[in-house]
Enzyme design. Structure first.
Site, PDB file in Angstrom:
ATOM      1  N   THR A 122     105.219  -8.104 -72.710  1.00  0.00           N
ATOM      2  CA  THR A 122     105.145  -6.811 -73.378  1.00  0.00           C
ATOM      3  C   THR A 122     103.911  -6.733 -74.261  1.00  0.00           C
ATOM      4  O   THR A 122     103.461  -7.742 -74.825  1.00  0.00           O
ATOM      5  CB  THR A 122     106.397  -6.581 -74.252  1.00  0.00           C
ATOM      6  OG1 THR A 122     106.206  -5.421 -75.073  1.00  0.00           O
ATOM      7  CG2 THR A 122     106.673  -7.764 -75.157  1.00  0.00           C
ATOM      8  N   TYR A 146     111.685  -9.045 -80.886  1.00  0.00           N
ATOM      9  CA  TYR A 146     111.547  -8.863 -79.441  1.00  0.00           C
ATOM     10  C   TYR A 146     110.172  -9.329 -78.978  1.00  0.00           C
ATOM     11  O   TYR A 146     110.031 -10.167 -78.075  1.00  0.00           O
ATOM     12  CB  TYR A 146     111.776  -7.398 -79.075  1.00  0.00           C
ATOM     13  CG  TYR A 146     111.296  -7.028 -77.695  1.00  0.00           C
ATOM     14  CD1 TYR A 146     111.836  -7.640 -76.567  1.00  0.00           C
ATOM     15  CD2 TYR A 146     110.293  -6.073 -77.518  1.00  0.00           C
ATOM     16  CE1 TYR A 146     111.376  -7.312 -75.292  1.00  0.00           C
ATOM     17  CE2 TYR A 146     109.843  -5.733 -76.253  1.00  0.00           C
ATOM     18  CZ  TYR A 146     110.383  -6.356 -75.150  1.00  0.00           C
ATOM     19  OH  TYR A 146     109.932  -6.019 -73.903  1.00  0.00           O
TER      20      TYR A 146
END
Length: 332
Positions: A122, A146
């Site tokens: 990501t 995350y």
């Protein structure tokens, strides 16, 4: 004439949004995708292009059995916890599941002799770097658990590459949108958290309104700015990454983006134009861990992989997502 035996690719999270589209792209490219998914957030009905193994990444025995049965030539790893807000409330859970699951998967792959690994990372690994179009050389400074867990998995892969020869391609991206233009698979989460499907639910009247999580960011209209990629374009990059590894080109990382940012209000405006319907909205507070601006370049993927974006206009992404929204979903 002797029939060619197709190679298997193990796809973790293949019952989810991106994973199911990747399975279709793999099948179209001549591979057999084997979905490995615990179905906690995925949909069994989305597994349409190859076999399903119901299993959890924390269960090493289940992983070993899947590798032994299918002998995949590569792994595509999509399965992960991915909600930024939740990761800030319970970071231990994100570290335990995301890193523990990836570590089990990497160990099982190496033990089976499967040394090609494509990882869905990501751009959240870069953190909050306003005014910068992110490249693969941008310093990674994640600001939420995350992104930090994904960054740690990238380190795991580098370590396994040095120690065991595990070759890997890392794709850093975010805000995947749209749906399969042919309507076989689409975006549907439980619970739904992504901007475009939430917005379409509000337009369709299945949700009272779309909540704007913060309207006081240092952007032109006060809402967060993000780069959006059509899921069909995204998974084609993953197929190209697989071929890159099978051709022995070695480990690397690619950003996947358009280099163009859209604010939340920009997306709302496009949705109103595409659907010819108003978007009911409610202004709410910021969410912890959200960056103001994240925009990703993809020059390396374009020049080295030969990646071409053919679907990634905002109107096309909303149009395909709206078509999927208007048909019966997996839970109908």
């Amino acid at each position: 004439m002797r029939r060619r035996v197709l190679d298997h690719v193990l796809v973790t999270g293949g019952a989810g949004f991106v994973g199911s589209h990747a399975c279709k792209a793999l099948r179209n490219a001549g591979f057999i995708p084997v979905t490995f998914d615990n179905l906690s957030t995925g949909w069994e009905q989305a597994v349409r292009f190859g076999p399903l193994v119901k299993g959890d990444l924390m269960d090493r025995a289940a992983l070993d059995a899947a590798f032994a049965q299918y002998r995949p030539v590569a792994v595509m790893h999509f399965a992960a916890l991915s909600l930024v807000g939740d990761s800030m409330k319970d970071p231990a859970h994100y570290w335990r599941v995301n890193i523990g699951g990836a570590l089990n998967l990497a160990e099982a792959a190496v033990a089976s002799g499967c040394l090609n690994f494509i990882f869905s990372s990501t751009c959240a690994t870069y953190g909050d770097q306003d005014g910068v179009v992110l490249t693969e050389d941008t310093v990674q400074r994640p600001i939420n658990a995350y992104g930090a867990s994904k960054r740690a998995i990238e380190d795991v892969l580098a370590n396994f590459g040095a120690a065991f020869g595990l070759q890997h391609v890392i794709f850093r991206y975010f805000n995947v949108a749209g749906a399969d233009p042919e309507g076989e698979v689409g975006e549907q989460h439980r619970p739904e958290t992504h901007l475009i499907p939430l917005m379409l639910e509000a337009i369709a009247g299945r949700r009272e309104a779309l909540v704007l999580h913060g309207t006081d960011y240092p952007t032109a209209d006060g809402t967060c700015v993000r780069d959006y990629i059509h899921v069909t374009d995204l998974v084609q990059a993953h197929v190209l990454g697989l071929r890159w590894l099978l051709e022995g080109k070695g480990s690397t990382a690619f950003n996947l983006g358009t280099g163009n940012g859209f604010s939340v209000r920009d997306v709302i405006r496009h949705a109103g134009q595409v659907t010819n319907r108003p978007v009911p909205i409610i202004e709410g507070p910021r969410r912890a861990g959200d960056a103001a601006v994240l925009v990703s370049g993809s020059q390396r993927a374009e020049t080295e992989l030969g990646w071409v974006r053919s679907h990634s206009t905002m109107d096309q992404m909303i149009r395909d997502a709206w078509a999927w929204d208007q048909k019966p979903g997996y839970d109908s």
